[in-house]
Design an enzyme around this catalytic site. Sequence first.
Site, mmCIF file in Angstrom:
data_model
loop_
_atom_site.group_PDB
_atom_site.id
_atom_site.type_symbol
_atom_site.label_atom_id
_atom_site.label_comp_id
_atom_site.label_asym_id
_atom_site.label_seq_id
_atom_site.Cartn_x
_atom_site.Cartn_y
_atom_site.Cartn_z
ATOM 1 N N GLN A 115 0.850 -1.202 0.000
ATOM 2 C CA GLN A 115 0.000 0.000 0.000
ATOM 3 C C GLN A 115 0.880 1.244 0.000
ATOM 4 O OE1 GLN A 115 -3.441 -0.527 3.033
ATOM 5 N NE2 GLN A 115 -1.894 -1.983 3.668
ATOM 6 N N ASN A 116 2.177 1.064 0.169
ATOM 7 C CA ASN A 116 3.067 2.214 0.335
ATOM 8 C C ASN A 116 3.399 2.864 -1.002
ATOM 9 O OD1 ASN A 116 2.982 1.430 2.950
ATOM 10 N ND2 ASN A 116 5.082 0.655 3.049
ATOM 11 N N VAL A 117 3.625 4.160 -0.924
ATOM 12 C CA VAL A 117 3.944 4.924 -2.136
ATOM 13 C C VAL A 117 5.385 5.432 -2.073
ATOM 14 C CG1 VAL A 117 1.521 5.623 -2.448
ATOM 15 C CG2 VAL A 117 3.065 7.092 -1.115
ATOM 16 N N HIS A 133 -1.503 1.677 -4.168
ATOM 17 C CA HIS A 133 -1.896 3.071 -3.951
ATOM 18 C C HIS A 133 -1.015 4.062 -4.711
ATOM 19 C CE1 HIS A 133 -4.080 1.861 0.047
ATOM 20 N NE2 HIS A 133 -4.784 1.560 -1.036
ATOM 21 N N CYS A 141 -1.083 14.796 -14.516
ATOM 22 C CA CYS A 141 -1.770 16.040 -14.862
ATOM 23 C C CYS A 141 -3.284 15.851 -14.705
ATOM 24 C CB CYS A 141 -1.426 16.459 -16.285
ATOM 25 S SG CYS A 141 -2.316 17.946 -16.779
ATOM 26 N N CYS A 144 -4.541 16.951 -18.884
ATOM 27 C CA CYS A 144 -4.287 16.077 -20.040
ATOM 28 C C CYS A 144 -3.995 14.633 -19.616
ATOM 29 C CB CYS A 144 -3.129 16.622 -20.884
ATOM 30 S SG CYS A 144 -1.509 16.536 -20.087
ATOM 31 N N GLY A 203 2.882 -4.539 8.993
ATOM 32 C CA GLY A 203 2.915 -3.091 9.226
ATOM 33 C C GLY A 203 1.756 -2.313 8.648
ATOM 34 N N ALA A 247 8.660 -4.799 12.337
ATOM 35 C CA ALA A 247 8.939 -5.606 11.148
ATOM 36 C C ALA A 247 10.444 -5.760 10.914
ATOM 37 C CB ALA A 247 8.291 -4.954 9.928
HETATM 38 C C1 BJW Z 1 4.567 -1.132 12.507
HETATM 39 C C2 BJW Z 1 5.763 -0.584 12.918
HETATM 40 C C3 BJW Z 1 6.923 -1.356 12.741
HETATM 41 C C4 BJW Z 1 4.209 0.855 13.297
HETATM 42 N N1 BJW Z 1 6.825 -2.576 12.201
HETATM 43 N N2 BJW Z 1 4.503 -2.342 11.981
HETATM 44 C C5 BJW Z 1 -15.151 -0.966 3.007
HETATM 45 C C6 BJW Z 1 -15.435 -0.637 4.310
HETATM 46 C C7 BJW Z 1 -15.231 0.661 4.778
HETATM 47 C C8 BJW Z 1 -14.738 1.648 3.940
HETATM 48 C C9 BJW Z 1 -14.446 1.318 2.641
HETATM 49 C C10 BJW Z 1 -14.656 0.030 2.187
HETATM 50 N N3 BJW Z 1 -14.258 -0.004 0.874
HETATM 51 C C11 BJW Z 1 -13.815 1.214 0.509
HETATM 52 C C12 BJW Z 1 -13.942 2.054 1.563
HETATM 53 C C13 BJW Z 1 -13.590 3.513 1.565
HETATM 54 C C14 BJW Z 1 -12.114 3.777 1.773
HETATM 55 C C15 BJW Z 1 -11.705 3.192 3.107
HETATM 56 O O1 BJW Z 1 -11.117 2.147 3.191
HETATM 57 N N4 BJW Z 1 -12.024 3.892 4.188
HETATM 58 C C16 BJW Z 1 -11.742 3.425 5.551
HETATM 59 C C17 BJW Z 1 -10.544 4.189 6.103
HETATM 60 C C18 BJW Z 1 -12.977 3.633 6.364
HETATM 61 N N5 BJW Z 1 -11.325 3.255 0.683
HETATM 62 C C19 BJW Z 1 -11.140 3.932 -0.461
HETATM 63 O O2 BJW Z 1 -11.656 5.024 -0.642
HETATM 64 C C20 BJW Z 1 -10.306 3.289 -1.544
HETATM 65 N N6 BJW Z 1 -10.955 3.375 -2.780
HETATM 66 C C21 BJW Z 1 -12.092 2.697 -3.042
HETATM 67 O O3 BJW Z 1 -12.591 1.920 -2.263
HETATM 68 O O4 BJW Z 1 -12.610 2.981 -4.277
HETATM 69 C C22 BJW Z 1 -13.875 2.411 -4.621
HETATM 70 C C23 BJW Z 1 -14.233 2.983 -5.971
HETATM 71 C C24 BJW Z 1 -14.538 2.133 -6.991
HETATM 72 C C25 BJW Z 1 -14.898 2.653 -8.232
HETATM 73 C C26 BJW Z 1 -14.926 4.024 -8.431
HETATM 74 C C27 BJW Z 1 -14.611 4.883 -7.387
HETATM 75 C C28 BJW Z 1 -14.267 4.355 -6.159
HETATM 76 C C29 BJW Z 1 -8.995 4.060 -1.730
HETATM 77 C C30 BJW Z 1 -8.103 4.015 -0.554
HETATM 78 C C31 BJW Z 1 -6.889 4.900 -0.802
HETATM 79 C C32 BJW Z 1 -6.006 5.045 0.418
HETATM 80 N N7 BJW Z 1 -5.048 6.086 0.186
HETATM 81 C C33 BJW Z 1 -4.025 6.315 1.168
HETATM 82 C C34 BJW Z 1 -3.153 7.504 0.671
HETATM 83 C C35 BJW Z 1 -2.229 7.045 -0.443
HETATM 84 C C36 BJW Z 1 -1.361 8.133 -0.929
HETATM 85 C C37 BJW Z 1 -0.438 8.679 0.117
HETATM 86 O O5 BJW Z 1 0.429 7.978 0.645
HETATM 87 O O6 BJW Z 1 -0.577 9.863 0.418
HETATM 88 O O7 BJW Z 1 -3.242 5.152 1.360
HETATM 89 S S1 BJW Z 1 -4.674 6.656 2.814
HETATM 90 C C38 BJW Z 1 -3.414 5.775 3.658
HETATM 91 O O8 BJW Z 1 -3.953 4.599 4.302
HETATM 92 C C39 BJW Z 1 -2.463 5.262 2.569
HETATM 93 C C40 BJW Z 1 -2.107 3.899 3.091
HETATM 94 O O9 BJW Z 1 -1.607 3.095 2.035
HETATM 95 C C41 BJW Z 1 -3.395 3.434 3.688
HETATM 96 C C42 BJW Z 1 -3.223 2.343 4.709
HETATM 97 O O10 BJW Z 1 -2.528 2.774 5.814
HETATM 98 P P1 BJW Z 1 -1.452 1.797 6.501
HETATM 99 O O11 BJW Z 1 -0.369 1.523 5.547
HETATM 100 O O12 BJW Z 1 -2.139 0.652 7.089
HETATM 101 O O13 BJW Z 1 -0.826 2.759 7.615
HETATM 102 P P2 BJW Z 1 -1.376 3.068 9.125
HETATM 103 O O14 BJW Z 1 -0.704 4.305 9.573
HETATM 104 O O15 BJW Z 1 -2.830 3.037 9.179
HETATM 105 O O16 BJW Z 1 -0.870 1.819 9.986
HETATM 106 C C43 BJW Z 1 0.510 1.618 10.259
HETATM 107 C C44 BJW Z 1 0.623 0.316 11.033
HETATM 108 O O17 BJW Z 1 2.001 0.045 11.217
HETATM 109 C C45 BJW Z 1 -0.005 0.329 12.431
HETATM 110 O O18 BJW Z 1 -0.811 -0.830 12.602
HETATM 111 C C46 BJW Z 1 1.193 0.269 13.377
HETATM 112 O O19 BJW Z 1 0.923 -0.467 14.576
HETATM 113 C C47 BJW Z 1 2.202 -0.462 12.525
HETATM 114 N N8 BJW Z 1 3.618 -0.233 12.839
HETATM 115 N N9 BJW Z 1 5.532 0.639 13.509
HETATM 116 C C48 BJW Z 1 5.619 -3.047 11.873
HETATM 117 N N10 BJW Z 1 8.166 -0.910 13.173
HETATM 118 ZN ZN ZN Z 2 -1.305 18.407 -18.765
#
Ligand code: BJW
Ligand code: ZN
Length: 255
Positions: A115-117, A133, A141, A144, A203, A247
């Site tokens: 999921q990381n960027v 992601h 853009c 375009c 993670g 991790a």
């Molecule tokens: C460690 C550690 C160490 C710390 N070792 N571990 C079903 C149910 C409910 C909601 C939805 C659903 N389906 C869709 C949704 C809506 C929404 C969603 O999920 N919302 C919920 C939050 C409620 N999802 C979407 O909108 C997605 N799109 C979609 O569903 O489209 C449908 C569609 C279809 C057709 C047309 C139109 C639409 C898109 C989701 C996009 C997420 N984007 C982001 C930003 C990306 C760009 C950027 O980086 O800026 O992605 S948000 C952010 O969250 C990012 C991450 O990839 C993502 C996940 O976060 P992650 O990686 O889990 O991080 P944290 O901080 O949450 O957790 C870190 C963990 O690490 C913790 O557990 C710590 O304990 C642990 N940790 N130290 C190991 N050393």
């Molecule tokens: Zn352009």
Amino acid sequence: MKNSPVRNDVDELRGALERASFVVALTGAGISAESGVPTFRGSNGLWRNYSPEKLATPQAFAKDPRLVWEWYDWRRSIIHKAQPNPGHLALAELERRQNAARRDAAGHGFTLITQNVDGLHDRAGSRNTIKLHGDLWYVQCTGCGAVERNQEVPLPPDNLPPRCRCGALLRPAVVWFGEPLPSQAWERAVEASARAELFLVVGTSAVVYPAAGLAEVARQAGARLAILNPEPTPLDSAADWALRGPAGEILPRLL
Ligand code: BJW
Ligand code: ZN
């Protein structure tokens, strides 16, 4: 719900890993935490008191593109200086080992889904990586649609938000809330998850969908599930192993 209690046994998981022909790992921001990259949720995920849910949306970008770009510029500056940590390196090594030992028709014994960027898996040497992601080092853009690599750090403050040659605003080539995941990446991720014998969830808070749902896809198709995280996650009760810890410490011990 599973009947057997969740196990916290690194040696046993190492054995399962050695026996599995096809392994999939799903990573989240936590794997980059030990490289100094802030996670999204939790107090150190906040930037100027904005939650990521308020910034990583098309609505936030439409309302204040400069603010959103300032957040991305800040993150790009941190990630630019960061190095892959032992967790990233262990997953790259796992890919090499699995591919050398057992190959599927496409030549893979391992697939990394992230999921990381931040690009740190690439820099650690992982090759068969599915990015759900997007990638922070590309811009797209809004007019375009052109996509290009951009590694300028920091972006010139008098040029924020940046613009395309066509005059329209550029945005980071990442997936925001409410936007669909790239279809090819998603299809490949579902296909790999459904074929996994062992599925590692590393993670991630596992609250963002559809990415978190891949663990259920794998489990329904018969995979064993291992969660690696210092904190509990919503997937723990469905898992075969829940290894609590960083991790960067646990993954090298699995090799
Ligand atoms: C460690 C550690 C160490 C710390 N070792 N571990 C079903 C149910 C409910 C909601 C939805 C659903 N389906 C869709 C949704 C809506 C929404 C969603 O999920 N919302 C919920 C939050 C409620 N999802 C979407 O909108 C997605 N799109 C979609 O569903 O489209 C449908 C569609 C279809 C057709 C047309 C139109 C639409 C898109 C989701 C996009 C997420 N984007 C982001 C930003 C990306 C760009 C950027 O980086 O800026 O992605 S948000 C952010 O969250 C990012 C991450 O990839 C993502 C996940 O976060 P992650 O990686 O889990 O991080 P944290 O901080 O949450 O957790 C870190 C963990 O690490 C913790 O557990 C710590 O304990 C642990 N940790 N130290 C190991 N050393
Ligand atoms: Zn352009």
